[in-house]
Design a protein around this motif. Structure first.
Motif, PDB file in Angstrom:
ATOM      1  N   MET A 184     -34.884 -23.319 -36.207  1.00 10.56           N
ATOM      2  CA  MET A 184     -34.007 -24.463 -36.008  1.00 10.56           C
ATOM      3  C   MET A 184     -34.620 -25.382 -34.938  1.00 10.56           C
ATOM      4  SD  MET A 184     -29.912 -24.549 -35.030  1.00 10.56           S
ATOM      5  CE  MET A 184     -29.540 -23.122 -36.034  1.00 10.56           C
ATOM      6  N   LYS A 185     -34.741 -26.642 -35.253  1.00 10.53           N
ATOM      7  CA  LYS A 185     -35.288 -27.612 -34.294  1.00 10.53           C
ATOM      8  C   LYS A 185     -34.164 -28.103 -33.386  1.00 10.53           C
ATOM      9  CE  LYS A 185     -37.516 -32.160 -34.037  1.00 10.53           C
ATOM     10  NZ  LYS A 185     -38.017 -33.314 -34.836  1.00 10.53           N
ATOM     11  N   LEU A 186     -34.337 -27.889 -32.071  1.00  3.74           N
ATOM     12  CA  LEU A 186     -33.294 -28.229 -31.110  1.00  3.74           C
ATOM     13  C   LEU A 186     -33.764 -29.317 -30.166  1.00  3.74           C
ATOM     14  CD1 LEU A 186     -32.246 -24.596 -30.154  1.00  3.74           C
ATOM     15  CD2 LEU A 186     -31.171 -26.076 -31.869  1.00  3.74           C
ATOM     16  N   HIS A 187     -32.813 -29.952 -29.497  1.00  2.00           N
ATOM     17  CA  HIS A 187     -33.155 -30.913 -28.456  1.00  2.00           C
ATOM     18  C   HIS A 187     -33.762 -30.175 -27.269  1.00  2.00           C
ATOM     19  CE1 HIS A 187     -31.428 -34.641 -30.061  1.00  2.00           C
ATOM     20  NE2 HIS A 187     -30.443 -33.908 -30.539  1.00  2.00           N
ATOM     21  N   ALA A 188     -34.593 -30.863 -26.519  1.00  2.00           N
ATOM     22  CA  ALA A 188     -35.234 -30.282 -25.345  1.00  2.00           C
ATOM     23  C   ALA A 188     -34.176 -29.759 -24.375  1.00  2.00           C
ATOM     24  CB  ALA A 188     -36.108 -31.327 -24.653  1.00  2.00           C
ATOM     25  N   GLY A 189     -34.392 -28.560 -23.871  1.00  2.00           N
ATOM     26  CA  GLY A 189     -33.487 -27.975 -22.895  1.00  2.00           C
ATOM     27  C   GLY A 189     -32.385 -27.122 -23.473  1.00  2.00           C
TER      28      GLY A 189
END
Length: 225
Positions: free
Chosen positions: A1-6
């Motif tokens: 799953m591609k997530l936002h940074a942090g």
């Protein structure tokens, strides 16, 4: 799953019904008073779907439940500067034990009738929306669930949903609005980090793998137990 940074990846994932999700969120609640659960997550993560399932499960158990959408609180006011409105207009009156009938400040000047209503008989209030689990209202919440979603899949879902409804204009206007919203949502959630206060993390629609009808993929949250 591609997530936002942090944002840390959740898991390990397991399958769960809405009833099992509700049991986790209500664990530790004494059951003698009113309960407030926040369903937070990014736009088009699947928050509304989960909220509807939790509401239906509560009603199936004979627990009077109601839903408040933060989009209604924020309507024609501010994308995210509405925590005080939610707290003072809805959550504190609900905690005081009566019915809630709250008219957010953006409604009447922009031709919207009615009010945000929570009947007096309500025992479980589910607050749904981006920012529902914000720190500003944390003392008024019993549990937070974070709906984790894939950045690209959520964008496609959200733009398709809003285009179909026509809520933000034609396809070009819809995409432009999504980008405008995203420019505020991403730093807001990066600062708030609501996943750190979640009793449970739920995967967005198909973002961590397929699920059957009425099922969700869930992982433990830092606030579990």
């Amino acid at each position: 799953m591609k997530l936002h940074a942090g944002e840390p990846a959740a898991g390990p994932w397991r399958r769960a019904t809405a009833g099992e999700v509700l049991d986790v969120l209500l664990a530790g609640v004494d059951g003698t008073g009113r309960v407030v659960v926040a369903v937070d997550g990014r736009s088009a993560a699947g928050k509304t779907t989960l909220t509807a399932a939790l509401h239906a499960e509560a009603e199936r158990r004979g627990v009077p439940a109601a839903v408040v959408h933060t989009d209604d609180i924020a309507w024609y006011h501010s994308f995210f500067d509405w925590g005080h409105l939610l707290a003072d207009g809805v959550l504190r009156p609900f905690r005081a034990g009566g019915a809630v009938s709250y008219v957010p400040p953006g409604w009447r000047p922009n031709g919207r009738d009615g009010a945000v209503e929570v009947p007096a008989r309500t025992q479980l209030l589910v607050v749904e929306g981006v920012g529902a689990g914000r720190r500003e209202v944390g003392e008024l919440l019993d549990a937070v669930v974070w709906v984790q979603s894939d950045v690209d899949r959520a964008r496609v879902r959200g733009i398709a949903r809003d285009t179909a409804s026509g809520v933000n204009g034609d396809p070009a206007q819809t995409e432009a609005f999504w980008d405008e919203w995203d420019r505020e949502e991403v730093p807001f959630q990066a600062a708030e980090r609501p996943w750190e206060r979640a009793a449970l993390v739920v995967a967005g629609a198909g973002d961590a793998g397929p699920v059957g009808a009425g099922e969700f993929l869930v992982g433990p949250g830092p606030a579990a137990g």
